[in-house]
Design an enzyme around this catalytic site. Sequence first.
Site, PDB file in Angstrom:
ATOM      1  N   ASP A  33     104.220  99.211 -43.628  1.00  0.00           N
ATOM      2  CA  ASP A  33     103.931  98.539 -42.356  1.00  0.00           C
ATOM      3  C   ASP A  33     102.452  98.153 -42.303  1.00  0.00           C
ATOM      4  O   ASP A  33     101.583  99.000 -42.459  1.00  0.00           O
ATOM      5  CB  ASP A  33     104.292  99.457 -41.178  1.00  0.00           C
ATOM      6  CG  ASP A  33     104.395  98.693 -39.872  1.00  0.00           C
ATOM      7  OD1 ASP A  33     103.421  98.007 -39.508  1.00  0.00           O
ATOM      8  OD2 ASP A  33     105.444  98.801 -39.216  1.00  0.00           O
ATOM      9  N   ASP A  34     102.186  96.863 -42.071  1.00  0.00           N
ATOM     10  CA  ASP A  34     100.805  96.371 -42.019  1.00  0.00           C
ATOM     11  C   ASP A  34     100.126  96.647 -40.690  1.00  0.00           C
ATOM     12  O   ASP A  34      98.914  96.471 -40.580  1.00  0.00           O
ATOM     13  CB  ASP A  34     100.780  94.867 -42.288  1.00  0.00           C
ATOM     14  CG  ASP A  34     101.077  94.521 -43.733  1.00  0.00           C
ATOM     15  OD1 ASP A  34     101.028  95.436 -44.582  1.00  0.00           O
ATOM     16  OD2 ASP A  34     101.369  93.341 -44.019  1.00  0.00           O
ATOM     17  N   GLY A  70     111.904  91.428 -37.250  1.00  0.00           N
ATOM     18  CA  GLY A  70     112.860  90.889 -36.302  1.00  0.00           C
ATOM     19  C   GLY A  70     113.004  89.381 -36.282  1.00  0.00           C
ATOM     20  O   GLY A  70     112.333  88.644 -37.005  1.00  0.00           O
ATOM     21  N   HIS A 138     136.650  82.290 -42.164  1.00  0.00           N
ATOM     22  CA  HIS A 138     136.836  81.864 -43.549  1.00  0.00           C
ATOM     23  C   HIS A 138     136.011  80.620 -43.903  1.00  0.00           C
ATOM     24  O   HIS A 138     135.768  79.750 -43.073  1.00  0.00           O
ATOM     25  CB  HIS A 138     138.319  81.566 -43.800  1.00  0.00           C
ATOM     26  CG  HIS A 138     138.847  80.463 -42.921  1.00  0.00           C
ATOM     27  ND1 HIS A 138     138.804  79.142 -43.282  1.00  0.00           N
ATOM     28  CD2 HIS A 138     139.385  80.506 -41.681  1.00  0.00           C
ATOM     29  CE1 HIS A 138     139.323  78.397 -42.314  1.00  0.00           C
ATOM     30  NE2 HIS A 138     139.677  79.207 -41.327  1.00  0.00           N
ATOM     31  N   ILE A 168     123.039  86.513 -28.626  1.00  0.00           N
ATOM     32  CA  ILE A 168     124.168  87.382 -28.353  1.00  0.00           C
ATOM     33  C   ILE A 168     125.318  86.616 -27.689  1.00  0.00           C
ATOM     34  O   ILE A 168     125.117  85.784 -26.805  1.00  0.00           O
ATOM     35  CB  ILE A 168     123.719  88.578 -27.480  1.00  0.00           C
ATOM     36  CG1 ILE A 168     124.840  89.598 -27.331  1.00  0.00           C
ATOM     37  CG2 ILE A 168     123.201  88.112 -26.119  1.00  0.00           C
ATOM     38  CD1 ILE A 168     124.380  90.895 -26.687  1.00  0.00           C
TER      39      ILE A 168
END
Length: 209
Positions: A33-34, A70, A138, A168
């Site tokens: 983690d930066d 994210g 599909h 969402i």
Amino acid sequence: MKTLAIIGSGDLGQQLSRYALSDLHYSNVVFFDDFSKEKIVNNIPVIGKTKDIEEAFELKKFDELLIGIGYKHLAEKKIIFEKFQAKIPFGKIIHSTALIDSTAIVEKGTVIYPGCIIDAQAVIKENVVLNIGCTIAHDTIIGSHSFLSPRVAVAGFTTIKEQCFLGINSTIIDNINITAKTQIGAGSLVIKSIDKKGLYIGSPVRFIR
């Protein structure tokens, strides 16, 4: 069992670490983690920054890599993936409750959350996140570095290009093409192909910006 390294120890990285361990995909997890100043996050060590990844791999501190950054940083996710893909093996997490047809393809660096369904001949490209309960029908392609939020439904013969974000409960009908770097708002319905990148919301969707 292998050790997984996750880039990013924030909320998404922590989710990935839980699935990696609790669903028995990996025996150990470490973070890079930066931005975090913490040495341990949720009992998982932060062993360096992105500049330290190659050396840590050479020292056998981990076996495979995932990117826990994210949906607001999809371009950065792509840059990081392309930086390391020829040097370090990328992992994959397909949760044990997901249903993946034997003819479907899930490429490296991808995470499939609980309850997802991937139908026949579907292709999930590299470095994708499918959040809880997504359904990919599909013959559909989800492009690299994309992020699908919980309960996204994508019908058959659809192509979603790279770096797309689907909010969402959004729904994409069949035979749709969505161009790269497109954002679809929560609860939206896509009934026509989208060839201009931007933010789209509504039922059916309209271009916002």
